[in-house]
Design a protein around this motif. Structure first.
Motif, PDB file in Angstrom:
ATOM      1  N   ALA A 168      -5.474  -2.517  -2.050  1.00  0.00           N
ATOM      2  CA  ALA A 168      -5.526  -1.134  -2.540  1.00  0.00           C
ATOM      3  C   ALA A 168      -6.848  -0.467  -2.155  1.00  0.00           C
ATOM      4  N   VAL A 169      -7.947  -1.201  -2.265  1.00  0.00           N
ATOM      5  CA  VAL A 169      -9.249  -0.635  -1.905  1.00  0.00           C
ATOM      6  C   VAL A 169      -9.322  -0.344  -0.406  1.00  0.00           C
ATOM      7  N   GLU A 170      -8.799  -1.266   0.430  1.00  0.00           N
ATOM      8  CA  GLU A 170      -8.797  -1.040   1.876  1.00  0.00           C
ATOM      9  C   GLU A 170      -8.016   0.212   2.242  1.00  0.00           C
ATOM     10  N   ASN A 171      -6.841   0.381   1.621  1.00  0.00           N
ATOM     11  CA  ASN A 171      -6.029   1.577   1.874  1.00  0.00           C
ATOM     12  C   ASN A 171      -6.791   2.841   1.474  1.00  0.00           C
ATOM     13  N   TYR A 172      -7.484   2.754   0.344  1.00  0.00           N
ATOM     14  CA  TYR A 172      -8.250   3.909  -0.136  1.00  0.00           C
ATOM     15  C   TYR A 172      -9.379   4.251   0.842  1.00  0.00           C
ATOM     16  N   LYS A 173     -10.050   3.240   1.359  1.00  0.00           N
ATOM     17  CA  LYS A 173     -11.140   3.463   2.313  1.00  0.00           C
ATOM     18  C   LYS A 173     -10.620   4.143   3.581  1.00  0.00           C
ATOM     19  N   GLU A 174      -9.459   3.737   4.053  1.00  0.00           N
ATOM     20  CA  GLU A 174      -8.874   4.335   5.255  1.00  0.00           C
ATOM     21  C   GLU A 174      -8.554   5.811   5.030  1.00  0.00           C
ATOM     22  N   GLU A 175      -8.022   6.125   3.853  1.00  0.00           N
ATOM     23  CA  GLU A 175      -7.719   7.521   3.544  1.00  0.00           C
ATOM     24  C   GLU A 175      -8.994   8.356   3.483  1.00  0.00           C
ATOM     25  N   ALA A 176     -10.062   7.770   2.956  1.00  0.00           N
ATOM     26  CA  ALA A 176     -11.334   8.494   2.831  1.00  0.00           C
ATOM     27  C   ALA A 176     -11.908   8.869   4.198  1.00  0.00           C
ATOM     28  N   LYS A 177     -11.660   8.037   5.215  1.00  0.00           N
ATOM     29  CA  LYS A 177     -12.176   8.311   6.548  1.00  0.00           C
ATOM     30  C   LYS A 177     -11.604   9.592   7.140  1.00  0.00           C
ATOM     31  N   LYS A 178     -10.434   9.966   6.647  1.00  0.00           N
ATOM     32  CA  LYS A 178      -9.770  11.155   7.190  1.00  0.00           C
ATOM     33  C   LYS A 178     -10.324  12.453   6.615  1.00  0.00           C
ATOM     34  N   GLN A 179     -11.155  12.338   5.581  1.00  0.00           N
ATOM     35  CA  GLN A 179     -11.678  13.524   4.898  1.00  0.00           C
ATOM     36  C   GLN A 179     -13.096  13.830   5.385  1.00  0.00           C
ATOM     37  N   SER A 180     -13.394  15.115   5.539  1.00  0.00           N
ATOM     38  CA  SER A 180     -14.756  15.507   5.894  1.00  0.00           C
ATOM     39  C   SER A 180     -15.641  15.447   4.656  1.00  0.00           C
ATOM     40  N   LYS A 234     -21.706  -3.646 -20.173  1.00  0.00           N
ATOM     41  CA  LYS A 234     -20.939  -3.922 -18.964  1.00  0.00           C
ATOM     42  C   LYS A 234     -20.020  -2.736 -18.674  1.00  0.00           C
ATOM     43  N   VAL A 235     -20.131  -2.182 -17.455  1.00  0.00           N
ATOM     44  CA  VAL A 235     -19.319  -1.008 -17.086  1.00  0.00           C
ATOM     45  C   VAL A 235     -18.583  -1.296 -15.780  1.00  0.00           C
ATOM     46  N   PRO A 236     -17.363  -0.765 -15.601  1.00  0.00           N
ATOM     47  CA  PRO A 236     -16.580  -1.035 -14.396  1.00  0.00           C
ATOM     48  C   PRO A 236     -17.160  -0.352 -13.160  1.00  0.00           C
ATOM     49  N   ILE A 237     -16.997  -0.996 -12.023  1.00  0.00           N
ATOM     50  CA  ILE A 237     -17.443  -0.435 -10.747  1.00  0.00           C
ATOM     51  C   ILE A 237     -16.218   0.101 -10.000  1.00  0.00           C
ATOM     52  N   TRP A 238     -16.226   1.397  -9.754  1.00  0.00           N
ATOM     53  CA  TRP A 238     -15.128   2.060  -9.043  1.00  0.00           C
ATOM     54  C   TRP A 238     -15.580   2.466  -7.636  1.00  0.00           C
ATOM     55  N   VAL A 239     -14.610   2.804  -6.814  1.00  0.00           N
ATOM     56  CA  VAL A 239     -14.864   3.421  -5.505  1.00  0.00           C
ATOM     57  C   VAL A 239     -14.296   4.836  -5.575  1.00  0.00           C
ATOM     58  N   GLY A 240     -15.061   5.817  -5.153  1.00  0.00           N
ATOM     59  CA  GLY A 240     -14.589   7.204  -5.185  1.00  0.00           C
ATOM     60  C   GLY A 240     -15.034   7.963  -3.950  1.00  0.00           C
ATOM     61  N   ASP A 241     -14.122   8.707  -3.313  1.00  0.00           N
ATOM     62  CA  ASP A 241     -14.480   9.383  -2.066  1.00  0.00           C
ATOM     63  C   ASP A 241     -15.346  10.626  -2.276  1.00  0.00           C
ATOM     64  N   TYR A 242     -15.552  11.039  -3.531  1.00  0.00           N
ATOM     65  CA  TYR A 242     -16.439  12.167  -3.763  1.00  0.00           C
ATOM     66  C   TYR A 242     -17.911  11.739  -3.720  1.00  0.00           C
ATOM     67  N   VAL A 243     -18.157  10.428  -3.625  1.00  0.00           N
ATOM     68  CA  VAL A 243     -19.511   9.911  -3.454  1.00  0.00           C
ATOM     69  C   VAL A 243     -19.735   9.673  -1.961  1.00  0.00           C
ATOM     70  N   LEU A 244     -20.871  10.177  -1.434  1.00  0.00           N
ATOM     71  CA  LEU A 244     -21.180  10.032  -0.016  1.00  0.00           C
ATOM     72  C   LEU A 244     -22.239   8.957   0.180  1.00  0.00           C
ATOM     73  N   ASN A 245     -22.023   8.113   1.140  1.00  0.00           N
ATOM     74  CA  ASN A 245     -22.985   7.052   1.422  1.00  0.00           C
ATOM     75  C   ASN A 245     -24.270   7.600   2.029  1.00  0.00           C
ATOM     76  N   THR A 246     -24.189   8.814   2.588  1.00  0.00           N
ATOM     77  CA  THR A 246     -25.350   9.420   3.246  1.00  0.00           C
ATOM     78  C   THR A 246     -26.204  10.237   2.297  1.00  0.00           C
ATOM     79  N   TYR A 247     -25.808  10.350   1.047  1.00  0.00           N
ATOM     80  CA  TYR A 247     -26.610  11.105   0.091  1.00  0.00           C
ATOM     81  C   TYR A 247     -27.041  10.198  -1.045  1.00  0.00           C
ATOM     82  N   GLY A 248     -28.307  10.230  -1.378  1.00  0.00           N
ATOM     83  CA  GLY A 248     -28.807   9.357  -2.432  1.00  0.00           C
ATOM     84  C   GLY A 248     -28.696   7.903  -2.016  1.00  0.00           C
ATOM     85  N   THR A 249     -28.117   7.104  -2.867  1.00  0.00           N
ATOM     86  CA  THR A 249     -27.987   5.659  -2.586  1.00  0.00           C
ATOM     87  C   THR A 249     -26.569   5.256  -2.237  1.00  0.00           C
TER      88      THR A 249
END
Length: 812
Positions: free
Chosen positions: A277-289, A317-332
């Protein structure tokens, strides 16, 4: 006398060139004034009205400043590398070098036909090896300084242009050149470390005489944020990651964290049952600017990794999510989520049924993003949010889990391009020695002519074996050259430094000369470069300063953005709309000066507007009127008949208009307000027209007046003014003359015209001495014959005098 036409243009252009009138001499008397227009790109074979609007009026301002005693340096050149020439070559089969050189020849002819003061001896062309040798030298110096580096990173990719784009070249998710939707690719690219100068670029811009909107755009693009960097440890792991937050006061309210899909920890932290599921999500994120992913209107999405992190402030203890609204090029590339006090986090938590915990009081309705006191925050309960920011950061520092931090939106400048028509990057790849810079004595690394450059997503130079194969300058073994070329903005990021010393074959420029002539005093060009060229040039100047090559901080002291000339239909000019305006046909009909004056009179310089054939016709008539009156007056002066030696009322009236025009034109031209300056000259011409009816004239005074009129006209109509200057019997050239100064005494009229009103309606006008008292003005008004008649059957109740303007009589 001949009527003004293009023959007169050519006559004076030849004279200026023969005499070297405009050649720059740095030792000439006068304060230096470096005037520069953004150089043009020779993608088309001719100048359009927009080029003229950029160059013509600025040349008029430079001429005005020359006549005011400044030693003006005004060069011109061509920004000649880039995609348009390469794409034209792909379409037509004409090599970009050939089409560019051909276009430059044509544009040089047109620029010279403009009659501008350009110092052609200082011309530069960025695709010439004698120029890009020093662009490559600049890159090497940045590399030596640690400001140029190579890394693999997700980059903006235009599938139409088949090349990488810098962040600044992506507009609303589209390629700023061709409007194709931009995608992402992971590529190893060259970057310039502009982020090292983020703070200075931000703080120093307020010292510049630049448009406020442009300064605001750069500030926004740099995007400074102050807050804290907080370290979260991964549960049941030795791993940790940091998040940047501007609200450390809300740290107790963190209920989950989110990583960017590109974050390298995602694969490590994703549990086995979540991987697909995470891999599929990452692929979809690549299509977005990036623009789409950060849109405030777009619904936020995410997916759980299966792992948890530990909040350092409370051990939760808090869950770690992946979200495409977070950019790897901004902040950390990771954010902490406080849904009770952030609208985005609140929407996300609501959607995925995550906890929402209030830690700031002051509002019952959530999310509460305002101020208040801390609650549910352990030892920090009760203090204000502002106090909480500092106190919690201090606590993080104490437990070694975070610290205060300043962050910037600005990213490093990506300068690699997978295209042919650009300056080769002067680096060598050796299997033994790694990446090695080309030795300076081997520059330039010349761009080969015979290259297959049809775009396929790979660097064309990589397919040219003769170019690619080389010898490592360190070990002498076989090696290959860097196949990418430099972003053309690198070429234009320093060109203003090369102009004064453009023939120097030993250095990019002589430091002493450049420190004497720079920074540029007046820079003019379009506002579309606010976050690209203008930002890059500031960065390069500061980097060269720190390397000891220049002693100034900023490249351009004063900046003006010219407006846009639209088609007659009010729309932006384009060939497809059929609304483009070519200057050549109008110049052949009216002459260069009429075309130039229309651009200055018909539009506010920083505003622009829609082209009008009627407008240029009216300026043509204005120049005809000037010629008619001046020629008539010159004939009278030469005959010397019907002359008087005194200055009576007519001369004093004309002298008033002479000096009031000098004052107004000087003030308006100084601030590039050309339209009102020309309007005042039209009023001056009307005063000359009125004086022409005098049967007997003061001819010596008249010649003085005409001399000043031609001087005022000269910056706006340089060829025409030279012709009339010669007709007046004056020595060449009017541009060697001093600008006229106004006489304050001439602006005080001996008599003023006063309107006389009865009950608010004008009934008469009279001339009275300018120093007349209020009682005397009342008496003169009441004794005026028209007023006496009008008041025969009325009683005067009140007489109101507004000195110098009017008398209002209240009667019934």
């Amino acid at each position: 006398m001949s009527k003004y036409n293009t023959d007169i243009d050519k006559k004076w252009q030849n004279k200026w060139e023969e005499t070297g009138l405009y050649k720059f001499d740095k030792n000439k008397e006068g304060e230096k004034l470096y005037v520069l227009e953004m150089f043009s790109y020779p993608s088309g074979n001719q100048l359009h009205a927009g080029h003229w609007f950029n160059y013509g009026p600025v040349d008029s301002w430079a001429r005005f400043k020359r006549m005011r005693g400044f030693n003006v340096f005004q060069p011109m050149g061509f920004d000649a590398f880039g995609l348009p020439a390469e794409n034209f070559a792909i379409k037509t089969g004409v090599h970009p070098k050939d089409s560019t050189e051909r276009n430059i020849v044509k544009m040089e002819e047109q620029l010279k036909a403009m009659g501008a003061m350009f110092n052609w001896d200082n011309e530069l062309v960025t695709c010439d090896p004698t120029y890009y040798k020093w662009t490559q030298w600049l890159f090497l110096k940045l590399y030596e300084k640690g400001l140029a580096y190579r890394k693999k990173a997700p980059v903006n990719w235009c599938p139409s242009c088949n090349t990488v784009l810098a962040n600044e070249q992506v507009v609303d998710g589209l390629c700023e050149r061709c409007s194709t939707e931009v995608t992402k690719k992971d590529l190893t690219q060259w970057f310039l470390k502009i982020t090292d100068y983020a703070e200075e670029l931000l703080t120093k811009i307020d010292e510049l005489d630049w448009p406020e909107k442009t300064k605001a755009m750069q500030k926004h693009w740099i995007g400074k944020s102050t807050g804290a960097e907080v370290t979260f440890k991964v549960d049941n792991s030795d791993l940790d990651f940091s998040v940047f937050t501007t609200r450390p006061d809300t740290l107790f309210g963190v209920t989950y964290v989110v990583l960017a899909p590109e974050n390298e920890l995602v694969d490590t932290l994703t549990t086995e049952d979540n991987k697909e599921a995470v891999e599929n999500y990452k692929e979809e994120a690549k299509k977005q600017s990036d623009i789409e992913r950060q849109s405030i209107t777009r619904e936020k999405t995410g997916i759980f990794t299966g792992s948890y992190a530990i909040n350092p402030i409370n051990g939760r203890k808090v869950p770690i999510w992946v979200g495409d609204y977070v950019l790897n090029t901004y902040g950390t590339g990771a954010v902490m989520a406080v849904p009770a006090h952030d609208e985005r986090d609140f929407a996300f938590a609501t959607k995925y049924d995550l906890p929402i915990e209030k830690v700031i009081d002051g509002c019952e309705e959530l999310p509460h993003t305002g101020s208040g006191n801390l609650v549910n925050s352990g030892e920090f309960d009760g203090i204000t949010a502002r106090q909480g920011k500092k106190a919690i950061v201090n606590k993080l520092e104490e437990i070694k889990a975070g610290s205060s931090k300043t962050n910037y939106r600005l990213r490093d400048w990506l300068v690699s391009r997978q295209r042919y028509w650009g300056a080769p990057i002067p680096m060598i790849h050796c299997d033994k020695c790694g990446i090695v810079p080309v030795p300076e004595n081997q520059l330039p690394v010349e761009l080969p002519y015979d290259v297959e450059f049809a775009p396929d997503g790979k660097s064309p130079l990589g397919k040219c074996e003769d170019f690619l194969k080389t010898t490592c300058p360190v070990c002498g073994g076989p090696a290959h050259r860097e196949a990418d070329t430099l972003d053309t903005f690198v070429c234009s990021s320093w060109y203003y430094l090369r102009y004064p010393d453009n023939k120097n074959s030993e250095k990019a420029f002589d430091t002493d000369l450049i420190n004497e002539l720079l920074p540029v005093d007046k820079y003019v060009g379009g506002p579309e470069h606010a976050c690209m060229h203008l930002l890059y040039a500031r960065f390069i100047t500061k980097a060269l300063r720190d390397m000891g090559y220049v002693n100034f901080d900023e490249p351009f002291k004063s900046l003006t953005h010219q407006g846009l000339i639209l088609g007659p239909d009010g729309l932006k000019m384009s060939k497809s709309k059929g609304n483009t305006i070519s200057p050549d046909e109008y110049i052949s009909l009216y002459g260069a000066d009429v075309f130039r004056m229309y651009l200055m009179f018909g539009f506010g310089y920083t505003e622009g507007g829609a082209w009008s054939d009627d407008g240029i016709k009216s300026i043509g008539r204005f120049v005809d009127r000037i010629e008619r009156y001046l020629d008539g007056f010159i004939d009278e002066i030469n005959k010397g008949e019907n002359n008087k030696t005194t200055m009576d009322k007519a001369e004093k009236e004309l002298n008033f208009w002479r000096h009031s025009t000098i004052k107004a034109v000087t003030a308006d031209t100084e601030i590039l307000q050309f339209n009102t300056a020309i309007a005042r000259m039209m009023e001056f011409l009307n005063a000359l027209s009125k004086y022409s009816t005098e049967s007997v004239k003061n001819l010596s005074f008249l010649k003085e007046t005409l001399v000043d009129f031609v001087k005022l006209l000269a910056p706006f109509a340089p060829h025409f003014a030279e012709e009339k200057w010669e007709a007046l019997g004056m020595n060449f050239s009017v541009f060697n003359e001093a600008w006229p100064e106004f006489d304050k005494k001439a602006l005080v009229k001996d008599e003023v015209e006063i309107a006389i009103q009865i009950n608010g309606k004008i009934k008469a006008r009279i001339n009275v001495a300018s120093g007349l008292g209020e009682d005397e003005i009342k008496e003169a008004a009441l004794n005026t014959s028209e007023i006496v008649t009008a008041l025969e059957d009325k009683t005067v109740r009140k007489v109101i005098v507004i000195k110098g303007r009017l008398v209002n009589i209240v009667a019934n």
